[in-house]
Design an enzyme around this catalytic site. Structure first.
Site, PDB file in Angstrom:
ATOM      1  N   GLU A 190       0.825  -1.143  -0.022  1.00  0.00           N
ATOM      2  CA  GLU A 190       0.153  -0.276  -0.291  1.00  0.00           C
ATOM      3  C   GLU A 190       1.241   0.762   0.032  1.00  0.00           C
ATOM      4  O   GLU A 190       1.901   1.115   0.983  1.00  0.00           O
ATOM      5  CB  GLU A 190      -1.071   0.224   0.966  1.00  0.00           C
ATOM      6  CG  GLU A 190      -2.039  -1.008   1.392  1.00  0.00           C
ATOM      7  CD  GLU A 190      -3.076  -1.441   1.871  1.00  0.00           C
ATOM      8  OE1 GLU A 190      -4.091  -1.552   2.064  1.00  0.00           O
ATOM      9  OE2 GLU A 190      -2.828  -1.119   3.310  1.00  0.00           O
ATOM     10  N   CYS A 238       3.980   8.532   1.060  1.00  0.00           N
ATOM     11  CA  CYS A 238       3.627   7.406   1.992  1.00  0.00           C
ATOM     12  C   CYS A 238       4.094   6.481   1.323  1.00  0.00           C
ATOM     13  O   CYS A 238       3.388   5.477   1.466  1.00  0.00           O
ATOM     14  CB  CYS A 238       2.485   7.558   3.571  1.00  0.00           C
ATOM     15  SG  CYS A 238       2.926   6.032   4.759  1.00  0.00           S
ATOM     16  N   CYS A 259       6.565  -6.626   8.172  1.00  0.00           N
ATOM     17  CA  CYS A 259       7.290  -6.612   9.028  1.00  0.00           C
ATOM     18  C   CYS A 259       8.242  -7.388  10.081  1.00  0.00           C
ATOM     19  O   CYS A 259       7.221  -8.619  10.093  1.00  0.00           O
ATOM     20  CB  CYS A 259       8.099  -4.650   9.886  1.00  0.00           C
ATOM     21  SG  CYS A 259       8.699  -4.090   9.986  1.00  0.00           S
ATOM     22  N   CYS A 265       5.871  -4.050  16.749  1.00  0.00           N
ATOM     23  CA  CYS A 265       5.193  -2.990  17.491  1.00  0.00           C
ATOM     24  C   CYS A 265       4.182  -3.057  17.375  1.00  0.00           C
ATOM     25  O   CYS A 265       3.526  -3.606  16.367  1.00  0.00           O
ATOM     26  CB  CYS A 265       5.823  -1.706  16.939  1.00  0.00           C
ATOM     27  SG  CYS A 265       7.339  -1.759  15.836  1.00  0.00           S
ATOM     28  N   CYS A 300       0.932  -1.299  15.988  1.00  0.00           N
ATOM     29  CA  CYS A 300       1.627  -0.946  14.405  1.00  0.00           C
ATOM     30  C   CYS A 300       0.204  -2.289  13.818  1.00  0.00           C
ATOM     31  O   CYS A 300       0.579  -3.228  14.102  1.00  0.00           O
ATOM     32  CB  CYS A 300       3.047  -0.858  14.353  1.00  0.00           C
ATOM     33  SG  CYS A 300       2.872  -0.972  12.374  1.00  0.00           S
ATOM     34  N   SER A 303      11.053   6.639  15.406  1.00  0.00           N
ATOM     35  CA  SER A 303       9.544   5.932  15.733  1.00  0.00           C
ATOM     36  C   SER A 303       9.631   5.999  17.384  1.00  0.00           C
ATOM     37  O   SER A 303      10.763   5.146  18.258  1.00  0.00           O
ATOM     38  CB  SER A 303       9.350   4.782  15.313  1.00  0.00           C
ATOM     39  OG  SER A 303       8.160   5.287  14.077  1.00  0.00           O
ATOM     40  N   HIS A 359       8.019   6.667  20.632  1.00  0.00           N
ATOM     41  CA  HIS A 359       6.799   6.403  21.653  1.00  0.00           C
ATOM     42  C   HIS A 359       6.786   6.035  22.791  1.00  0.00           C
ATOM     43  O   HIS A 359       5.653   5.636  23.799  1.00  0.00           O
ATOM     44  CB  HIS A 359       6.124   4.769  20.449  1.00  0.00           C
ATOM     45  CG  HIS A 359       6.307   5.103  19.086  1.00  0.00           C
ATOM     46  ND1 HIS A 359       5.615   6.112  18.399  1.00  0.00           N
ATOM     47  CD2 HIS A 359       6.771   4.529  18.224  1.00  0.00           C
ATOM     48  CE1 HIS A 359       5.300   6.071  17.178  1.00  0.00           C
ATOM     49  NE2 HIS A 359       6.135   5.130  16.697  1.00  0.00           N
ATOM     50  N   ASN A 366      -4.244   5.753  15.613  1.00  0.00           N
ATOM     51  CA  ASN A 366      -5.051   4.964  14.378  1.00  0.00           C
ATOM     52  C   ASN A 366      -5.595   3.380  14.654  1.00  0.00           C
ATOM     53  O   ASN A 366      -4.121   2.405  15.021  1.00  0.00           O
ATOM     54  CB  ASN A 366      -4.390   5.095  12.955  1.00  0.00           C
ATOM     55  CG  ASN A 366      -4.331   6.253  12.960  1.00  0.00           C
ATOM     56  OD1 ASN A 366      -4.652   7.530  12.804  1.00  0.00           O
ATOM     57  ND2 ASN A 366      -3.274   6.889  12.777  1.00  0.00           N
ATOM     58  N   CYS A 400      -1.715   6.585   9.716  1.00  0.00           N
ATOM     59  CA  CYS A 400       0.003   5.808   9.833  1.00  0.00           C
ATOM     60  C   CYS A 400      -0.140   4.405  10.866  1.00  0.00           C
ATOM     61  O   CYS A 400      -1.534   3.939  11.479  1.00  0.00           O
ATOM     62  CB  CYS A 400       0.698   6.415  10.949  1.00  0.00           C
ATOM     63  SG  CYS A 400       1.554   8.101   9.955  1.00  0.00           S
TER      64      CYS A 400
HETATM   65  N1  SAH Z   1       9.183   1.055  10.338  1.00  0.00           N
HETATM   66  C1  SAH Z   1       9.550   2.583  10.432  1.00  0.00           C
HETATM   67  C2  SAH Z   1       8.332   3.480   9.132  1.00  0.00           C
HETATM   68  C3  SAH Z   1       6.778   2.906   9.179  1.00  0.00           C
HETATM   69  S1  SAH Z   1       5.668   3.091  10.139  1.00  0.00           S
HETATM   70  C4  SAH Z   1       8.814   3.551  12.208  1.00  0.00           C
HETATM   71  O1  SAH Z   1       8.189   2.609  12.621  1.00  0.00           O
HETATM   72  O2  SAH Z   1       9.682   4.345  11.999  1.00  0.00           O
HETATM   73  C5  SAH Z   1       5.552   5.327  10.322  1.00  0.00           C
HETATM   74  C6  SAH Z   1       5.099   5.986  12.002  1.00  0.00           C
HETATM   75  O3  SAH Z   1       3.751   5.217  11.731  1.00  0.00           O
HETATM   76  C7  SAH Z   1       5.828   5.375  12.744  1.00  0.00           C
HETATM   77  O4  SAH Z   1       6.460   6.082  14.081  1.00  0.00           O
HETATM   78  C8  SAH Z   1       4.931   3.775  13.655  1.00  0.00           C
HETATM   79  O5  SAH Z   1       5.364   4.742  14.637  1.00  0.00           O
HETATM   80  C9  SAH Z   1       3.469   4.828  13.479  1.00  0.00           C
HETATM   81  N2  SAH Z   1       2.373   3.979  13.454  1.00  0.00           N
HETATM   82  C10 SAH Z   1       2.683   2.579  13.754  1.00  0.00           C
HETATM   83  N3  SAH Z   1       1.127   1.977  14.048  1.00  0.00           N
HETATM   84  C11 SAH Z   1       0.363   2.984  14.932  1.00  0.00           C
HETATM   85  C12 SAH Z   1      -0.980   3.562  14.682  1.00  0.00           C
HETATM   86  N4  SAH Z   1      -1.693   2.330  14.645  1.00  0.00           N
HETATM   87  N5  SAH Z   1      -1.298   4.591  14.905  1.00  0.00           N
HETATM   88  C13 SAH Z   1      -0.619   6.021  14.724  1.00  0.00           C
HETATM   89  N6  SAH Z   1       1.344   5.392  14.624  1.00  0.00           N
HETATM   90  C14 SAH Z   1       1.208   4.691  13.910  1.00  0.00           C
HETATM   91 FE1  SF4 Z   2       7.497  -2.341  11.158  1.00  0.00          FE
HETATM   92 FE2  SF4 Z   2       7.188   0.469  11.986  1.00  0.00          FE
HETATM   93 FE3  SF4 Z   2       5.312  -0.747  11.616  1.00  0.00          FE
HETATM   94 FE4  SF4 Z   2       6.962  -0.749  13.295  1.00  0.00          FE
HETATM   95  S1  SF4 Z   2       5.513   0.449  13.068  1.00  0.00           S
HETATM   96  S2  SF4 Z   2       5.999  -2.762  12.931  1.00  0.00           S
HETATM   97  S3  SF4 Z   2       8.623  -0.763  12.374  1.00  0.00           S
HETATM   98  S4  SF4 Z   2       6.464  -1.013  10.030  1.00  0.00           S
END
Ligand code: SAH
Ligand code: SF4
Length: 408
Positions: free
Chosen positions: A128, A141, A148, A152, A155, A266, A268, A343, A386
């Site tokens: 996507e 994006c 992955c 996390c 995510c 990231s 968090h 989200n 995101c």
């Molecule tokens: N793998 C990389 C890039 C992709 S994620 C990373 O982790 O940085 C892009 C951003 O979205 C990251 O900061 C991630 O932590 C955040 N993200 C992931 N799941 C999310 C969610 N459910 N709600 C809001 N942000 C989220």
């Molecule tokens: Fe992978 Fe980034 Fe999602 Fe973590 S936040 S699972 S590194 S895509």
């Protein structure tokens, strides 16, 4: 045949566009010329008999057609002789990959599902890509992997097993097709009613924040981003390309040194105990290691800050103390702070912090000198925000792969 897939969830006004059949034709099984360096392009030309003294000139011509004009058919390359165009077409492809679906949010955000060839992963894979229009800019994006390796806990992509890395071509193709669909190449038309920046280019910024961890696919991401920022091609400024990492510490210096783009982390969580849970890569490289790597990021200055992303999870990481610790932790690092309202996705146990909580948290961050830190969620109705990206692609089990190979 035109295919569309309707996965719009909450909002009946979100649209799924059916993409015309012509745009759906996948490239045949010929090697692609997209994503090659100029040197590799020259060598590819050598294989079809172009004399070495012409490689540079021909590579520049092709580069211009691919990345300035956005052409995806050799026949359109009018300054190249017909017989050479034919030879190129016989040996190579520059066709775009298949678009499975295009969804448009009520806020103008677009999400595409692209299908790429299997490349050893067993079956074709899907990823996507999301376009977010704002006044004066359009951000794409981009995904770096299918699934992955990291998990996390907040995510959605993290729940999809890693299938494979995307190639440099596939990373670049996401930019090229988005520009095709938006009419963002010379002499192309923007679809009627599309929400796009009112003037200038329609894709102005790239964020490597789609599916996957870009620093676990360093070589392909580097190659694609160097082509995307090449001044004779797509010409995106490195200041407008941001790579987001969960914290692959050993690759952070190289990102600045060899790619030279902007960095987002990231974060968090502000202590190792919580970050070990939310962003498990923290067990390998903890906060201290991560922040040390950030301090050493090449080119870091007040004019080139690192963005720290912080997802707001109700009752988990959103107290005033967390905000104070966040500010303390980042002291001395030229930083921007980006608070991302969580989200939700089907099956998650987390909730987004209440709006008042986010505002109070943001106030503390603001008072410490960080401006406008809350990221507005976009495209939630089409599940494009995101951390909501997840495709149905799965790695085939070895038995399935063998069975498929046996069928020829
Ligand atoms: N793998 C990389 C890039 C992709 S994620 C990373 O982790 O940085 C892009 C951003 O979205 C990251 O900061 C991630 O932590 C955040 N993200 C992931 N799941 C999310 C969610 N459910 N709600 C809001 N942000 C989220
Ligand atoms: Fe992978 Fe980034 Fe999602 Fe973590 S936040 S699972 S590194 S895509």
């Amino acid at each position: 045949m035109a295919i569309s897939l309707d996965i719009a969830r909450d909002n009946p006004n979100a649209q799924t566009v059916t993409v015309p059949a012509a745009a759906l034709q996948p490239g045949e099984d010929k090697p692609t010329l997209i994503g090659l360096s100029r040197e590799e392009l020259g060598e590819a030309l050598g294989t079809i008999g172009v004399p070495q003294k012409q490689w540079r000139m021909r590579a520049s011509q092709l580069w211009h057609w691919f990345y300035v004009r956005g052409v995806s058919d050799f026949a359109q390359m009018t300054n190249i002789a017909k017989d050479l165009r034919q030879k190129l077409d016989d040996a190579f492809t520059i066709a775009r990959p298949e678009i499975v679906s295009e969804q448009i949010s009520v806020d103008g955000t677009r999400k595409w599902l692209f299908r790429f060839p299997a490349r050893g992963a067993g079956r074709p894979v899907e990823v996507e890509t999301v376009y977010i229009p704002e006044e004066g800019r359009g951000t794409l994006c981009v995904s770096s992997q299918v699934g992955c390796t990291l998990t996390c806990t907040f995510c959605h992509t993290g729940t999809q097993k890693m299938v494979r890395n995307l190639t440099a071509e596939e990373i670049l193709s996401q930019i090229l097709i988005a520009r095709d669909r938006l009419g963002d190449f010379p002499n192309a038309d923007t679809p009627q009613g599309a929400i796009v920046p009112s003037e200038g280019r329609l894709v102005t910024n790239i964020v490597m924040m789609g599916m996957g961890e870009p620093l676990y696919n360093f070589d392909n991401v580097k190659k694609a981003l160097l082509i995307a920022s090449d001044g004779d091609g797509l010409s995106l400024s490195k200041r407008r390309i941001t790579l987001s990492t969960s914290g692959v510490v050993p690759e952070i210096f190289r990102t600045g040194d060899e790619i030279g783009c902007m960095l987002a982390i990231s974060l968090h969580a502000v202590n190792d105990e919580l970050r070990d849970v939310l962003v498990p890569i923290n067990k390998k490289w903890n906060l201290k290691a991560l922040l040390d790597a950030c301090r050493n990021y090449p080119g870091l200055s007040n004019a080139k800050r690192i963005t720290f992303e912080y997802v707001m999870l109700k009752g988990i990481n959103d107290s005033n103390q967390d905000a104070l610790d966040l500010v303390r932790l980042l002291k001395g690092i030229p930083a921007k702070i980006n608070l991302i309202p969580f989200n939700p996705w089907p099956g998650t146990d987390y909730e987004c912090s209440d709006w008042e909580r986010i505002e109070e948290f943001a106030d503390i961050v603001n008072r410490a000198g960080y401006a406008s830190p809350i990221r507005t969620p976009r495209g939630r109705d089409i599940f494009a925000a995101c951390g909501q990206l997840k495709s149905a692609s799965e790695r085939m089990r070895k038995k399935e792969r063998d069975a498929m190979a046996a069928q020829g």
